[in-house]
Design a protein around this motif. Structure first.
Motif, PDB file in Angstrom:
ATOM      1  N   VAL A 161      44.800  42.348  33.344  1.00  0.00           N
ATOM      2  CA  VAL A 161      43.739  43.208  32.813  1.00  0.00           C
ATOM      3  C   VAL A 161      42.726  43.540  33.906  1.00  0.00           C
ATOM      4  O   VAL A 161      42.311  44.694  34.053  1.00  0.00           O
ATOM      5  N   LEU A 162      42.351  42.549  34.695  1.00  0.00           N
ATOM      6  CA  LEU A 162      41.402  42.799  35.781  1.00  0.00           C
ATOM      7  C   LEU A 162      41.978  43.778  36.803  1.00  0.00           C
ATOM      8  O   LEU A 162      41.257  44.625  37.334  1.00  0.00           O
ATOM      9  N   PHE A 167      39.130  45.641  39.038  1.00  0.00           N
ATOM     10  CA  PHE A 167      37.948  44.782  39.028  1.00  0.00           C
ATOM     11  C   PHE A 167      37.526  44.322  40.420  1.00  0.00           C
ATOM     12  O   PHE A 167      36.371  44.441  40.802  1.00  0.00           O
ATOM     13  N   SER A 168      38.467  43.762  41.173  1.00  0.00           N
ATOM     14  CA  SER A 168      38.132  43.194  42.479  1.00  0.00           C
ATOM     15  C   SER A 168      39.414  43.021  43.286  1.00  0.00           C
ATOM     16  O   SER A 168      40.466  42.730  42.724  1.00  0.00           O
ATOM     17  N   GLU A 169      39.299  43.165  44.580  1.00  0.00           N
ATOM     18  CA  GLU A 169      40.468  42.947  45.438  1.00  0.00           C
ATOM     19  C   GLU A 169      40.838  41.473  45.521  1.00  0.00           C
ATOM     20  O   GLU A 169      41.939  41.127  45.923  1.00  0.00           O
ATOM     21  N   GLN A 173      43.069  35.597  44.167  1.00  0.00           N
ATOM     22  CA  GLN A 173      42.477  34.367  44.698  1.00  0.00           C
ATOM     23  C   GLN A 173      41.553  33.715  43.668  1.00  0.00           C
ATOM     24  O   GLN A 173      41.581  32.502  43.474  1.00  0.00           O
ATOM     25  N   GLU A 174      40.739  34.499  42.992  1.00  0.00           N
ATOM     26  CA  GLU A 174      39.802  33.952  42.011  1.00  0.00           C
ATOM     27  C   GLU A 174      40.542  33.241  40.874  1.00  0.00           C
ATOM     28  O   GLU A 174      40.137  32.162  40.437  1.00  0.00           O
TER      29      GLU A 174
END
Length: 194
Positions: A161-162, A167-169, A173-174
């Motif tokens: 979904v992200l 949302f973020s590259e 990792q997150e």
């Protein structure tokens, strides 16, 4: 600021949206809100939530609509069904996990998408569902503007979904911190506390 609205019905599966809502809510670019068909709902784990919106008052401008599974998706709500149908037709991001995917199948909302869910066997009596050939036996499926997942795929659901909403590259990792566990994460990325 972008708005993500999570649909939670009474007896919702509180763990299914936790990784996703946490990532979004910690971002300065996103706001997370909740909608339901009741003024207050309880999760399967006993969490009490007072949603900001009713299913009938969801704002027109929503950047992401997320349907969280649980025990109450036998919902009969034509207006909400039409809202989902229009979002899908307009190419707007929609995500559903577990029992919420069952709702989408029952209402014919998966008939033009590759998708997954808990089990195709649960849908044999759904007269509006006509897309068995595009049911994939995998944890999560992303097809165009729709992400579907079974109830055991919470982290991978959040990841897909992200990525859908760009949302973020560093999404991988997150979320690998939770997927791999701390010590395998440290081996792969280094110690974030060192």
């Amino acid at each position: 600021m972008k708005l993500a609205v999570f649909i939670i019905l009474d007896q919702f599966a509180d763990w299914e949206g936790a990784y996703l809502s946490t990532q979004l809510n910690q971002s300065k670019d996103w706001q997370v809100a909740y909608a339901s068909n009741q003024d207050q709902v309880s999760s399967i784990g006993g969490l009490q939530v007072k949603p900001q919106y009713q299913l009938t008052t969801i704002p027109e401008k929503v950047d992401l609509l997320v349907l969280i599974g649980g025990n109450s998706w036998q919902l009969e709500n034509e207006k909400f069904k039409m809202l989902l149908k229009q979002r899908l037709l307009d190419g707007q991001p929609v995500a559903a996990i577990c029992g919420a995917v069952d709702f989408m199948a029952k209402n014919g909302l998966l008939n033009t998408y590759r998708h997954t869910g808990n089990s195709l066997a649960l849908w044999t009596d759904f007269s509006e569902y006509h897309n068995q050939q595009q049911f994939l036996e995998t944890q999560v499926v992303n097809d165009r503007n729709l992400v579907t997942a079974n109830g055991t795929a919470t982290i991978e659901f959040a990841r897909k979904v992200l990525k859908l909403v760009h949302f973020s590259e560093s999404v991988d990792q997150e979320l690998d911190l939770y997927q791999l566990g701390f010590y395998q994460y440290v081996e792969k990325y280094g110690n974030p506390f060192a």
